[in-house]
Design an enzyme around this catalytic site. Structure first.
Site, PDB file in Angstrom:
ATOM      1  N   ASP A   1      22.962  20.655   7.543  1.00  0.00           N
ATOM      2  CA  ASP A   1      23.093  22.109   7.549  1.00  0.00           C
ATOM      3  C   ASP A   1      22.597  22.669   8.879  1.00  0.00           C
ATOM      4  OD1 ASP A   1      23.466  24.771   6.590  1.00  0.00           O
ATOM      5  OD2 ASP A   1      22.973  24.100   4.576  1.00  0.00           O
TER       6      ASP A   1
ATOM      7  N   HIS B   1      24.990  23.340  11.906  1.00  0.00           N
ATOM      8  CA  HIS B   1      25.667  24.620  12.132  1.00  0.00           C
ATOM      9  C   HIS B   1      24.935  25.418  13.206  1.00  0.00           C
ATOM     10  CE1 HIS B   1      28.599  24.325   8.926  1.00  0.00           C
ATOM     11  NE2 HIS B   1      27.661  24.088   8.030  1.00  0.00           N
TER      12      HIS B   1
ATOM     13  N   HIS C   1      20.339  24.143  -3.919  1.00  0.00           N
ATOM     14  CA  HIS C   1      20.402  24.293  -2.473  1.00  0.00           C
ATOM     15  C   HIS C   1      20.444  25.781  -2.167  1.00  0.00           C
ATOM     16  CE1 HIS C   1      21.968  23.258   1.661  1.00  0.00           C
ATOM     17  NE2 HIS C   1      22.521  24.463   1.539  1.00  0.00           N
TER      18      HIS C   1
ATOM     19  N   HIS D   1      20.006  29.290   0.517  1.00  0.00           N
ATOM     20  CA  HIS D   1      20.031  29.869   1.856  1.00  0.00           C
ATOM     21  C   HIS D   1      19.167  31.120   1.843  1.00  0.00           C
ATOM     22  CE1 HIS D   1      22.762  27.510   4.433  1.00  0.00           C
ATOM     23  NE2 HIS D   1      23.204  27.068   3.264  1.00  0.00           N
TER      24      HIS D   1
ATOM     25  N   TYR E   1      29.902  32.973   3.113  1.00  0.00           N
ATOM     26  CA  TYR E   1      29.513  31.581   3.413  1.00  0.00           C
ATOM     27  C   TYR E   1      28.643  31.541   4.671  1.00  0.00           C
ATOM     28  CZ  TYR E   1      30.535  26.494   3.434  1.00  0.00           C
ATOM     29  OH  TYR E   1      30.472  25.129   3.371  1.00  0.00           O
TER      30      TYR E   1
END
Length: 331
Positions: A13, A16, A193, A195, A284
């Site tokens: 991740d 990115h 998971h 964010h 996203y």
């Protein structure tokens, strides 16, 4: 003894945020530190998973198989995990990842499309990989649908099913509802998971644990898409305060975060206006850097682009729409 399994995603991740420019030496250094700290699994791949290096998703500086092999060579106890999104990665990518040293695969689909993963999950089990199903953008489906999709993953052979808050949109009670429903309806283990686009990654991870999740993702210094993920070293400290065993040494994981990861951060992993809107609109998280680029190219506000992307209910794989939306807003 581990009550909770922490899986670090800094090398996937985090790719990115690094614009997929990890060097082999950076990967070796982080992998060595995670191994020394006692992290059980950590993920290595292009940010969009195996096969993700492309013009659409961003070209990697170093071939991902070389990075997987480099990371695996640094491990004495930790195990390398990989992510595969069917349609971006293929079954041969899994086989190549195993040859490079991977021990776990997470097969990721949009939250309503678990049915496209059957052959990949079955093949992962055939390769004797620890195998998880990864339901992305979990805010975009009601809990009843998430249960149905999780049952599909389990029927294909998944040993873990992840609820994935790809946009950082979910509130703690929504996480609790989803995890609790899975706990009541499937037999395999459950992961979460998060964010941090709405500053809820830690709260949501703790809600997931209380509801029954046993696998929790984190990233060092929150190095991940958008405003990053649950911060691994902070998660270890919080769980230690709660008396929950992770098997991770607190001082060692802090040292990896501060001494190895912090110096290579391309930008602070803070909640900026754009990443906040990303969480608010349910977009996203990996769209952030693409949106910044489109904003500059077409001279429109990043926030307007993100709000429109949220309105259109875009999902991972639709990066081309970012530029289409920016162009339409300019007109």
């Amino acid at each position: 003894m581990r009550d909770i399994h922490i899986l670090d995603v800094s090398l996937r991740d985090g790719s990115h945020s690094m614009k997929h420019q990890y060097s082999e030496q950076q990967v070796r250094d982080i992998a060595r530190g995670l191994n020394q700290a006692g992290v059980e699994y950590f993920e290595v791949a292009h940010g969009d998973g195996l096969g993700g290096s492309s013009l659409q998703y961003g070209l990697s500086a170093v071939d991902e198989l070389k990075l997987i092999e480099a990371a695996a060579n640094e491990c004495t106890d930790s195990k390398v995990a990989v992510l595969l999104i069917p349609g971006i990665g293929i079954k041969d990518d899994l086989k190549n990842a195993v040859n490079a040293g991977a021990k776990m695969a997470r097969v990721a689909t949009h939250v309503t499309e678990a049915d496209i993963s059957a052959q990949h999950i079955a093949y992962s089990r055939e390769l004797e990989l620890k195998t998880a199903g990864f339901l992305m953008m979990a805010h975009m489906a009601p809990t009843s649908v998430i249960v149905e999709q999780a049952k599909l993953f389990e029927s294909y052979g998944a040993e873990i099913v992840y609820v994935t808050d790809s946009a950082g949109y979910l509130l703690p009670d929504q996480v609790t509802e989803r995890i609790r429903a899975l706990k009541e309806n499937i037999g395999c283990e459950i992961g979460f998971h998060a964010h941090n686009n709405m500053s809820l990654a830690m709260a949501n991870s703790l809600a997931a644990i209380e509801a029954g999740a046993t696998y929790i993702d984190g990233s060092l210094r929150a190095l991940g898409a958008g405003s990053g993920n649950t911060q691994t070293e902070v998660l270890v400290a919080v769980l230690q305060r709660m008396g929950i065993q992770t098997g991770v040494d607190l001082y060692n994981i802090i040292d990896v975060a501060n001494d190895i990861v912090a110096p290579i951060l391309p930008r602070p992993q803070e909640i900026s206006g754009s990443s906040l809107i990303m969480g608010y609109a349910g977009v996203y998280s990996s769209f952030l850097l693409h949106t910044e680029k489109a904003s500059k190219q077409f001279g429109v506000d990043e926030r307007d682009i993100l709000v429109e992307l949220g309105r259109r209910k875009t999902v991972g794989g639709q990066e081309d729409l970012i530029y289409e939306v920016a162009q339409s807003l300019r007109k």
